[in-house]
Design a protein around this motif. Structure first.
Motif, PDB file in Angstrom:
ATOM      1  N   ALA A 167      -1.190-135.307 136.649  1.00  0.00           N
ATOM      2  CA  ALA A 167      -0.771-135.060 135.276  1.00  0.00           C
ATOM      3  C   ALA A 167       0.181-133.880 135.126  1.00  0.00           C
ATOM      4  O   ALA A 167       0.576-133.556 134.007  1.00  0.00           O
ATOM      5  N   ALA A 168       0.562-133.232 136.211  1.00  0.00           N
ATOM      6  CA  ALA A 168       1.420-132.035 136.117  1.00  0.00           C
ATOM      7  C   ALA A 168       2.822-132.411 135.645  1.00  0.00           C
ATOM      8  O   ALA A 168       3.391-133.426 136.081  1.00  0.00           O
ATOM      9  N   PRO A 169       3.424-131.631 134.749  1.00  0.00           N
ATOM     10  CA  PRO A 169       4.803-131.897 134.301  1.00  0.00           C
ATOM     11  C   PRO A 169       5.792-131.757 135.458  1.00  0.00           C
ATOM     12  O   PRO A 169       5.663-130.866 136.315  1.00  0.00           O
ATOM     13  N   LYS A 170       6.787-132.621 135.490  1.00  0.00           N
ATOM     14  CA  LYS A 170       7.772-132.583 136.567  1.00  0.00           C
ATOM     15  C   LYS A 170       8.603-131.308 136.529  1.00  0.00           C
ATOM     16  O   LYS A 170       9.028-130.807 137.569  1.00  0.00           O
ATOM     17  N   SER A 171       8.797-130.796 135.327  1.00  0.00           N
ATOM     18  CA  SER A 171       9.576-129.570 135.229  1.00  0.00           C
ATOM     19  C   SER A 171       8.847-128.397 135.906  1.00  0.00           C
ATOM     20  O   SER A 171       9.469-127.553 136.558  1.00  0.00           O
ATOM     21  N   TYR A 172       7.531-128.350 135.786  1.00  0.00           N
ATOM     22  CA  TYR A 172       6.772-127.258 136.397  1.00  0.00           C
ATOM     23  C   TYR A 172       6.716-127.440 137.914  1.00  0.00           C
ATOM     24  O   TYR A 172       6.861-126.471 138.668  1.00  0.00           O
ATOM     25  N   THR A 173       6.479-128.654 138.382  1.00  0.00           N
ATOM     26  CA  THR A 173       6.414-128.874 139.825  1.00  0.00           C
ATOM     27  C   THR A 173       7.770-128.636 140.484  1.00  0.00           C
ATOM     28  O   THR A 173       7.838-128.226 141.644  1.00  0.00           O
ATOM     29  N   ALA A 174       8.858-128.902 139.738  1.00  0.00           N
ATOM     30  CA  ALA A 174      10.182-128.620 140.292  1.00  0.00           C
ATOM     31  C   ALA A 174      10.422-127.118 140.411  1.00  0.00           C
ATOM     32  O   ALA A 174      11.033-126.646 141.381  1.00  0.00           O
ATOM     33  N   ALA A 175       9.937-126.343 139.423  1.00  0.00           N
ATOM     34  CA  ALA A 175      10.104-124.891 139.475  1.00  0.00           C
ATOM     35  C   ALA A 175       9.144-124.234 140.459  1.00  0.00           C
ATOM     36  O   ALA A 175       9.441-123.175 141.002  1.00  0.00           O
ATOM     37  N   HIS A 176       7.996-124.869 140.705  1.00  0.00           N
ATOM     38  CA  HIS A 176       6.997-124.335 141.644  1.00  0.00           C
ATOM     39  C   HIS A 176       6.625-125.452 142.612  1.00  0.00           C
ATOM     40  O   HIS A 176       5.575-126.108 142.457  1.00  0.00           O
ATOM     41  N   PRO A 177       7.432-125.704 143.604  1.00  0.00           N
ATOM     42  CA  PRO A 177       7.185-126.852 144.484  1.00  0.00           C
ATOM     43  C   PRO A 177       5.891-126.737 145.290  1.00  0.00           C
ATOM     44  O   PRO A 177       5.335-127.741 145.703  1.00  0.00           O
ATOM     45  N   GLY A 178       5.418-125.540 145.525  1.00  0.00           N
ATOM     46  CA  GLY A 178       4.188-125.380 146.305  1.00  0.00           C
ATOM     47  C   GLY A 178       2.935-125.249 145.472  1.00  0.00           C
ATOM     48  O   GLY A 178       1.879-124.857 145.998  1.00  0.00           O
ATOM     49  N   ALA A 179       3.014-125.579 144.182  1.00  0.00           N
ATOM     50  CA  ALA A 179       1.851-125.413 143.299  1.00  0.00           C
ATOM     51  C   ALA A 179       0.733-126.386 143.683  1.00  0.00           C
ATOM     52  O   ALA A 179       0.985-127.541 144.040  1.00  0.00           O
ATOM     53  N   LYS A 180      -0.496-125.895 143.589  1.00  0.00           N
ATOM     54  CA  LYS A 180      -1.671-126.690 143.938  1.00  0.00           C
ATOM     55  C   LYS A 180      -2.739-126.519 142.859  1.00  0.00           C
ATOM     56  O   LYS A 180      -2.728-125.549 142.100  1.00  0.00           O
ATOM     57  N   PRO A 181      -3.678-127.460 142.768  1.00  0.00           N
ATOM     58  CA  PRO A 181      -4.701-127.384 141.711  1.00  0.00           C
ATOM     59  C   PRO A 181      -5.722-126.287 141.997  1.00  0.00           C
ATOM     60  O   PRO A 181      -6.065-126.004 143.148  1.00  0.00           O
ATOM     61  N   GLY A 182      -6.210-125.680 140.955  1.00  0.00           N
ATOM     62  CA  GLY A 182      -7.235-124.645 141.089  1.00  0.00           C
ATOM     63  C   GLY A 182      -7.349-123.827 139.824  1.00  0.00           C
ATOM     64  O   GLY A 182      -6.530-123.934 138.905  1.00  0.00           O
ATOM     65  N   ALA A 183      -8.396-122.997 139.760  1.00  0.00           N
ATOM     66  CA  ALA A 183      -8.620-122.124 138.607  1.00  0.00           C
ATOM     67  C   ALA A 183      -9.325-120.868 139.077  1.00  0.00           C
ATOM     68  O   ALA A 183     -10.309-120.940 139.825  1.00  0.00           O
ATOM     69  N   ASN A 184      -8.827-119.713 138.669  1.00  0.00           N
ATOM     70  CA  ASN A 184      -9.533-118.463 138.902  1.00  0.00           C
ATOM     71  C   ASN A 184     -10.762-118.418 137.994  1.00  0.00           C
ATOM     72  O   ASN A 184     -10.697-118.826 136.829  1.00  0.00           O
ATOM     73  N   LEU A 185     -11.851-117.922 138.519  1.00  0.00           N
ATOM     74  CA  LEU A 185     -13.141-118.037 137.834  1.00  0.00           C
ATOM     75  C   LEU A 185     -13.642-116.686 137.354  1.00  0.00           C
ATOM     76  O   LEU A 185     -13.555-115.687 138.075  1.00  0.00           O
ATOM     77  N   VAL A 186     -14.169-116.679 136.139  1.00  0.00           N
ATOM     78  CA  VAL A 186     -14.872-115.526 135.589  1.00  0.00           C
ATOM     79  C   VAL A 186     -16.289-115.984 135.255  1.00  0.00           C
ATOM     80  O   VAL A 186     -16.480-116.868 134.413  1.00  0.00           O
ATOM     81  N   PHE A 187     -17.272-115.405 135.933  1.00  0.00           N
ATOM     82  CA  PHE A 187     -18.670-115.719 135.677  1.00  0.00           C
ATOM     83  C   PHE A 187     -19.273-114.628 134.797  1.00  0.00           C
ATOM     84  O   PHE A 187     -19.014-113.439 134.989  1.00  0.00           O
ATOM     85  N   VAL A 188     -20.105-115.044 133.864  1.00  0.00           N
ATOM     86  CA  VAL A 188     -20.831-114.107 133.023  1.00  0.00           C
ATOM     87  C   VAL A 188     -22.307-114.452 133.159  1.00  0.00           C
ATOM     88  O   VAL A 188     -22.739-115.541 132.756  1.00  0.00           O
ATOM     89  N   SER A 189     -23.089-113.538 133.746  1.00  0.00           N
ATOM     90  CA  SER A 189     -24.507-113.798 133.980  1.00  0.00           C
ATOM     91  C   SER A 189     -25.329-112.611 133.514  1.00  0.00           C
ATOM     92  O   SER A 189     -24.921-111.453 133.662  1.00  0.00           O
ATOM     93  N   GLY A 190     -26.481-112.902 132.949  1.00  0.00           N
ATOM     94  CA  GLY A 190     -27.353-111.849 132.446  1.00  0.00           C
ATOM     95  C   GLY A 190     -28.126-112.326 131.237  1.00  0.00           C
ATOM     96  O   GLY A 190     -28.231-113.536 130.972  1.00  0.00           O
ATOM     97  N   PRO A 191     -28.684-111.409 130.453  1.00  0.00           N
ATOM     98  CA  PRO A 191     -29.410-111.804 129.239  1.00  0.00           C
ATOM     99  C   PRO A 191     -28.495-112.526 128.255  1.00  0.00           C
ATOM    100  O   PRO A 191     -27.264-112.418 128.309  1.00  0.00           O
ATOM    101  N   ASP A 192     -29.110-113.285 127.341  1.00  0.00           N
ATOM    102  CA  ASP A 192     -28.337-114.070 126.381  1.00  0.00           C
ATOM    103  C   ASP A 192     -27.417-113.194 125.532  1.00  0.00           C
ATOM    104  O   ASP A 192     -26.282-113.578 125.233  1.00  0.00           O
ATOM    105  N   GLY A 193     -27.882-112.016 125.146  1.00  0.00           N
ATOM    106  CA  GLY A 193     -27.042-111.121 124.350  1.00  0.00           C
ATOM    107  C   GLY A 193     -25.829-110.645 125.124  1.00  0.00           C
ATOM    108  O   GLY A 193     -24.733-110.513 124.560  1.00  0.00           O
ATOM    109  N   PHE A 194     -26.013-110.399 126.424  1.00  0.00           N
ATOM    110  CA  PHE A 194     -24.900-109.966 127.261  1.00  0.00           C
ATOM    111  C   PHE A 194     -23.867-111.080 127.395  1.00  0.00           C
ATOM    112  O   PHE A 194     -22.659-110.858 127.240  1.00  0.00           O
ATOM    113  N   VAL A 195     -24.319-112.293 127.649  1.00  0.00           N
ATOM    114  CA  VAL A 195     -23.407-113.441 127.793  1.00  0.00           C
ATOM    115  C   VAL A 195     -22.671-113.698 126.487  1.00  0.00           C
ATOM    116  O   VAL A 195     -21.454-113.939 126.464  1.00  0.00           O
TER     117      VAL A 195
END
Length: 520
Positions: A445-473
């Motif tokens: 589903a990646a746009p062709k314009s983005y893949t053309a500008a970044h030919p080495g782009a690969k799927p992924g996501a940087n992750l932020v985990f939030v763990s602890g008591p409900d109020g903290f989350v």
């Protein structure tokens, strides 16, 4: 005699000759129903003519050849054990008994063979733990690591089958998966709580014991489960159920390189699980992901390993130390005695080991409420920002490890179950193991314009985990959403929402960061 009455009587008796001059008389004799009709019809025909004497007719019948009804002869009856004069047995009954016995023998044989196959086949029935019932674990050690927290170690018992040790395969699979928990039961109140096991430490003597688990538990005022566990001693039993897998770290991370944890109190346990899973991937050190932990506690004594982390001159933790200020440093010095005792705790040693083994890819910052240091937007930006191209060496004898350039990431597709923030909010649970067969759709589903500008782009996501008591989350990522008896991730809110929106504006059309927030 009345003819009709005689005909009815003839159906129930048969005629016979008696000795002497007496005429023929009727002797009672019970006959089978199938023969009564024949005798009754014959007797009726005999009694109808009135010109002949009954005795003469009886004599003729006795002199005439007998034609008995079909059936077994007297010799056959005696041979089969049937008394003379009794009706023959029901035809085919013996054959029915034989069929019934053979059928039951065949069924019994099938059940035995099926049981033998199940016993020999590999299964989790012999495992030390399962997800359907609670299994007993024995407490092997109990360590007070701070005034309010302790580490409890439990070991699985043997299998109920005598002479066979229980299988630890569920634990092997869980550690290979990455992020998981178990349930502990309070038998008096019949309640259960989820606890995340601490990863085994290489310095522990029982680090290779796959049947042993360690838990960081903080006794809370009014906490039924933590109070119950705090009263148990070494040698007593605790009942566990699981393992329960959570998010699939590798699939959600993809080709991204950052995993940031906001941990409140005992929420550091899943952070250490993720660090162990990502930092032990068998790839070159410079290619491993980076794990950053922001650990918040109420008291300085609960910040295990902090004094040692500060003692390295800020080289490992300099990305966040300057944000704490002089007041926090002064407060920290006043708690030297408690810190020295905490530094001897097994968990503190384990954190220091991870820093020493992965100085460029594992970093941890401490925040203490009573010292006035909190996780704010500024510290979050520092944690989400990439480190410099080459970090300084923690010791003169160690050669700095160059940090490779980050891989460009594809925009997350709205239909991708692993990288779409929109689909994440609608997940019915955090168990990604049931969705492992679903493929990523970002590349298609990646746009062709983005893949053309970044030919080495690969799927992924940087992750932020939030763990602890409900109020903290809820304060940092927004509360979870209850739906049909389960917890959904819910929409992103809180401090992280503003920080990530600000970073997206600064990035513009450049290289994407693709941050995804996971609530534990």
């Amino acid at each position: 005699m009345n003819i009709s009455l005689a005909a009815r009587c003839a159906g129930r008796v048969r005629s016979g000759l008696l000795s002497g001059s007496r005429a023929a008389c009727l002797r009672p004799y019970a006959l089978p129903i199938q023969y009564q009709h024949q005798i009754s019809s014959r007797t009726t025909r005999i009694l109808l003519p009135k010109t002949q004497a009954f005795s003469v007719l009886s004599a003729r019948q006795n002199n005439a050849p007998q034609n008995p009804p079909p059936g077994p002869t007297q010799g056959q009856e005696q041979e089969q054990g049937q008394p003379e004069g009794q009706p023959p047995p029901f035809p085919g009954r013996r054959q029915q008994y034989k069929t019934w016995i053979l059928f039951n023998l065949a069924g019994l044989s099938a059940v035995i063979m099926f049981a033998l196959v199940l016993k020999g086949a590999p299964s989790d029935q012999n495992a030390v733990i399962n997800t359907s019932s609670f299994s007993p674990f024995t407490i092997t050690s109990k360590e007070q690591v701070s005034p309010t927290a302790f580490v409890i170690s439990v070991r699985a018992g043997d299998s109920p089958e005598k002479g066979k040790p229980g299988s630890t395969k569920p634990f092997k699979d869980a550690w290979a998966y990455g992020l998981w928990s178990v349930e502990a039961k309070q038998p008096q109140l019949q309640i259960a709580r989820h606890y995340t096991p601490l990863p085994p430490s290489s310095s522990d003597n029982n680090s290779n014991d796959e049947a042993e688990l360690r838990f960081l538990i903080r006794k809370m005022d009014g906490g039924e489960m933590s109070t119950y566990l705090s009263k148990l001693g070494v040698g007593e039993q605790v009942y566990l159920r699981g393992p329960h897998p959570s998010f699939d770290i590798e699939k959600r991370l993809g080709f991204a390189e950052n995993a940031v944890f906001l941990a409140g109190g005992t929420g550091v346990a899943p952070a250490l699980q993720v660090a162990k899973r990502l930092l032990e991937i068998p790839i070159p050190e410079q290619e491993k992901p980076r794990v950053s932990i922001l650990w918040a506690n109420r008291r300085g004594a609960d910040a295990l390993g902090r004094r040692q982390a500060s003692g390295v001159g800020g080289k490992v933790q300099g990305w966040i130390t300057s944000l704490r200020g002089d007041a926090a440093e002064a407060k920290e010095k006043r708690d030297v005695k408690e810190q020295e005792r905490s530094d001897e705790a097994s968990l503190a040693r384990q954190i220091r080991e991870m820093q020493e083994q992965h100085p460029e890819h594992f970093r941890i910052a401490y925040f203490v409420d009573e010292e006035g240091s909190f996780i704010n937007a500024e510290s979050l930006h520092a944690a989400l920002s990439p480190p410099p191209s080459s970090s300084p060496s923690p010791s003169p004898s160690t050669t700095p490890i160059p940090v490779r350039q980050p891989t460009p990431l594809l925009p997350p597709a709205s239909t991708c179950p692993w990288h779409s923030p929109m689909l994440l909010t609608k997940l019915p649970d955090a168990n990604d193991s049931s969705r492992r067969d679903i493929n990523c759709t970002c590349a298609r589903a990646a746009p062709k314009s983005y893949t053309a500008a970044h030919p080495g782009a690969k799927p992924g996501a940087n992750l932020v985990f939030v763990s602890g008591p409900d109020g903290f989350v809820g304060a940092y990522a927004g509360p979870k959403r209850w739906y049909k008896g389960g917890e959904m991730q819910g929409s992103l809110d809180g401090v992280l929402k503003g920080v990530l929106e600000e970073r997206d504006k600064k990035g513009g059309e450049g290289q994407r960061e693709n941050w995804m927030v996971l609530k534990l």
